[in-house]
Design a protein around this motif. Structure first.
Motif, PDB file in Angstrom:
ATOM      1  N   ASN A  72      86.860 165.418   4.649  1.00  0.00           N
ATOM      2  CA  ASN A  72      86.639 164.597   3.459  1.00  0.00           C
ATOM      3  C   ASN A  72      86.220 165.466   2.279  1.00  0.00           C
ATOM      4  O   ASN A  72      86.010 166.673   2.408  1.00  0.00           O
ATOM      5  CB  ASN A  72      85.643 163.452   3.738  1.00  0.00           C
ATOM      6  CG  ASN A  72      84.266 163.963   4.067  1.00  0.00           C
ATOM      7  OD1 ASN A  72      83.910 165.061   3.654  1.00  0.00           O
ATOM      8  ND2 ASN A  72      83.496 163.184   4.803  1.00  0.00           N
ATOM      9  N   LEU A  73      86.100 164.836   1.106  1.00  0.00           N
ATOM     10  CA  LEU A  73      85.911 165.592  -0.126  1.00  0.00           C
ATOM     11  C   LEU A  73      84.614 166.390  -0.107  1.00  0.00           C
ATOM     12  O   LEU A  73      84.587 167.568  -0.471  1.00  0.00           O
ATOM     13  CB  LEU A  73      85.917 164.603  -1.305  1.00  0.00           C
ATOM     14  CG  LEU A  73      85.926 165.260  -2.677  1.00  0.00           C
ATOM     15  CD1 LEU A  73      87.212 166.043  -2.872  1.00  0.00           C
ATOM     16  CD2 LEU A  73      85.763 164.214  -3.762  1.00  0.00           C
ATOM     17  N   LEU A  74      83.516 165.761   0.366  1.00  0.00           N
ATOM     18  CA  LEU A  74      82.209 166.426   0.377  1.00  0.00           C
ATOM     19  C   LEU A  74      82.236 167.673   1.259  1.00  0.00           C
ATOM     20  O   LEU A  74      81.753 168.740   0.887  1.00  0.00           O
ATOM     21  CB  LEU A  74      81.146 165.440   0.872  1.00  0.00           C
ATOM     22  CG  LEU A  74      79.715 165.954   0.870  1.00  0.00           C
ATOM     23  CD1 LEU A  74      79.280 166.319  -0.535  1.00  0.00           C
ATOM     24  CD2 LEU A  74      78.778 164.911   1.453  1.00  0.00           C
ATOM     25  N   THR A  75      82.847 167.520   2.451  1.00  0.00           N
ATOM     26  CA  THR A  75      82.937 168.658   3.363  1.00  0.00           C
ATOM     27  C   THR A  75      83.724 169.793   2.723  1.00  0.00           C
ATOM     28  O   THR A  75      83.322 170.955   2.792  1.00  0.00           O
ATOM     29  CB  THR A  75      83.624 168.225   4.669  1.00  0.00           C
ATOM     30  OG1 THR A  75      83.004 167.037   5.116  1.00  0.00           O
ATOM     31  CG2 THR A  75      83.513 169.286   5.722  1.00  0.00           C
ATOM     32  N   ARG A  76      84.863 169.415   2.083  1.00  0.00           N
ATOM     33  CA  ARG A  76      85.679 170.466   1.472  1.00  0.00           C
ATOM     34  C   ARG A  76      84.902 171.174   0.365  1.00  0.00           C
ATOM     35  O   ARG A  76      84.916 172.401   0.263  1.00  0.00           O
ATOM     36  CB  ARG A  76      86.967 169.861   0.915  1.00  0.00           C
ATOM     37  CG  ARG A  76      88.122 170.030   1.892  1.00  0.00           C
ATOM     38  CD  ARG A  76      89.391 169.536   1.297  1.00  0.00           C
ATOM     39  NE  ARG A  76      89.367 168.079   1.176  1.00  0.00           N
ATOM     40  CZ  ARG A  76      90.195 167.377   0.419  1.00  0.00           C
ATOM     41  NH1 ARG A  76      91.096 167.987  -0.302  1.00  0.00           N
ATOM     42  NH2 ARG A  76      90.117 166.076   0.384  1.00  0.00           N
TER      43      ARG A  76
END
Lengths: 100, 471
Positions: free
Chosen positions: B435-439
């Motif tokens: 997901n965006l946060l992880t990336r």
């Protein structure tokens, strides 16, 4: 006359017995008891120095050591209970799953 | 000496948030929210740390605040943020007492923060044990997994034994000087009976090697790293080791610096032996966490070179090394946590073809591992370079040679993982969704590691100033 060195020799003997117990004994309960012995040998040494140097700091330190050692052994006993429930053993040699 | 309680505001803020989390644990159903409260608490603590005065001593000289302590506290907060994030990602694997997992992580961090400021043997011992006992519980956390309880038991027994050595050494230093405060101890050196000093120093250094995971108390590291839940492994690798080195620097440089000929020989020996052992034993490993344990033992050896150098350059090199080491460990372990959710395995063979399934994950692990190995454009290279420079400047040519040779050897086992990720075709080609946060997190960690390598100037200049505090 009991001098500082009598206390230090006693604490040294207890420390050696404790370390030997941790390294050599197979029963986890006895290993935890040996750890207590190590901590208490330090307490004797601190209290003796404190008395012969006429300084309070060592006695304060002993109180902290006793408290922290109690906390540590409480966690140790909890882990022992978990080990016994999972593996039905109290022997160190049965804990060798990860030696490749 | 005044109380100066305002210097401890960051620690008190963190403690208040921990208590808040304990209370929230009764009401909140989804325990990941407690982790989010922990993240907020860590950020607020960081803000408080920016505002607090950077110099002074508090609680009657039991703790001090100096730029070095502040630097290490920031490092611990960075560790806290990333470990909490890993723990939130790991949440579904934890079966019991999910909320307390986050609480114990922050208790360990609190212990580390106090350790960075400790200026008395009593503070040192109590904060060391606050960190250690929290970590013993965390290592045993997966109580249905026999490997986790085995890891926790081994960690506790070796840790308590090492604490015993440390305490026994402290008792002799106390007997030698008659004080427990660092300032008084440093002032009283050279007045007591010499035998106690040598014995005390020897035992204290042996006791500390447990936290550093260097010879002789390294034996727990591989099993504990492999068996513990992965966020805890990362906390032990990044946090506990850094905390150990803070104590070692404070104790050996600031307090016992004037009698350095008493301890330098021992540290040089431990350093060389640890570098050789860690790097050679890492080669045949099949489990990536176990391999990183041996790599961490090797890193402890490199950091001990900085201690053996006992100079401002040595202290600066150690701080920069710890900075790059923490980011490399965070990156690698984030990738390991995310990948193990998909694959359920930590075996190195599971990483075959990772670059086809998730290029970003593979790149993060690649950058993290190569920074640990010390490959040129990355932070780890500059750090190793400074360490060797410090060693050569102090005439420790032999240690520097061993270090350089073993840095090349370490390339071998790190590249084995890289080869599996990039060069072997996978059997499963299903991509891994991030997901965006992880990336964003992964990109952030990678950018810092690369930035520390290509533009280290501002950091090293600043750390050079900070390092002067130790002497």
């Amino acid at each position: 006359m009991i001098t500082l060195y009598h206390y230090l020799v006693l604490s040294c003997i207890l420390f050696a017995i404790g370390v030997a117990g941790v390294l050599l004994r197979r029963n986890i309960l006895i290993v935890l008891m040996s750890l207590e012995l190590v901590f208490n040998s330090v307490n004797i040494s601190l209290a003796a120095f404190s008395h012969f140097l006429q300084s309070m700091a060592g006695k304060v330190f002993v109180v902290f050591t006793i408290t922290v050692a109690a906390a540590e052994v409480a966690v140790g006993l909890a882990i022992l209970v978990v080990i016994f429930r999972q593996k039905k053993t109290v022997y160190v040699e049965d804990l060798s799953e990860m030696r490749h | 000496m005044p109380l100066n309680i305002h210097l401890l505001i960051p620690e008190l803020v963190l403690l208040s948030f921990i208590i808040l989390m304990v209370i929230l644990d009764f009401f909140v159903r989804d325990k990941r929210q407690i982790g989010v409260v922990g993240v907020v608490g860590t950020v607020v603590t960081g803000l408080a740390l920016i505002l607090v005065p950077k110099k002074g001593s508090a609680l009657m000289g039991l703790v001090i605040q100096d730029p070095a302590a502040v630097f290490f506290k920031f490092l611990f907060l960075i560790v806290a943020l990333s470990i909490l994030y890993m723990a939130i990602l790991y949440d579904e694997r934890i079966k019991h007492w999910k909320g307390e997992f986050y609480i114990l992580i922050l208790f360990a961090i609190l212990g580390m923060m106090f350790l960075a400021s400790a200026y008395d043997f009593i503070t040192l011992f109590v904060s060391l044990e606050l960190m250690a006992v929290s970590l013993y519980i965390l290592a045993t956390y997966m109580k249905d997994d026999t490997r986790s309880i085995e890891a926790g038991f081994k960690y506790l027994v070796t840790g308590a034994l090492a604490s015993g050595f440390l305490l026994y050494g402290i008792s002799f230093l106390y007997g030698y000087t008659g004080y427990t405060g660092f300032e008084e101890v440093a002032g009283a050196l050279g007045q007591g009976r010499g035998g106690f000093l040598t014995l005390g120093l020897f035992l204290v250094i042996l006791g500390l090697t447990f936290k550093l995971s260097s010879i002789p108390f390294y034996i727990w590291a591989p099993d504990v790293y492999e068996g513990s839940p992965t966020p805890v492994t990362a906390l032990i690798a990044a946090g506990s080791k850094t905390a150990g080195f803070v104590v070692a620097m404070r104790l050996l440089f600031t307090v016992l610096g004037p009698v350095k000929e008493e301890w330098i020989g021992l540290v040089v020996f431990l350093s060389g032996a640890t570098i050789l052992l860690g790097n050679l034993a890492a080669m045949p490993q099949k489990n990536i966490k176990r391999m990183l344990a041996y790599a961490g033992i090797g890193s402890a050896g490199y950091l001990l070179i900085g201690i053996a150098a006992a100079s401002i350059l040595g202290a600066e090199a150690m701080m920069f090394y710890l900075l790059t080491y923490i980011f490399a460990i965070i990156g690698s372990f984030l990738a390991i946590v995310i990948f193990s959710r998909v694959s359920g395995s930590d075996s190195i063979d599971a990483y075959i073809g990772l670059s086809r399934r998730s290029p970003l994950l593979a790149a993060t692990l690649f950058i993290g591992l190569l920074s640990l190995a010390g490959v040129p454009p990355l932070g780890g290279f500059i750090a190793k370079f400074y360490i060797f420079a410090a060693a050569v400047k102090e005439g420790l040519i032999g240690l520097a040679v061993v270090g350089v040779v073993m840095a090349i050897v370490s390339m071998y086992y790190f590249l084995l993982v890289v080869k599996r990720m990039y060069l072997i075709e996978p059997e499963v080609v299903e991509p891994i969704e991030l997901n965006l946060l992880t990336r964003a997190t992964l990109y952030g960690v990678n950018i810092v590691t690369i930035l520390l390598g290509i533009y280290p100037g501002p950091f090293t200049d600043w750390l050079m100033e900070v390092a002067k505090d130790f002497f």
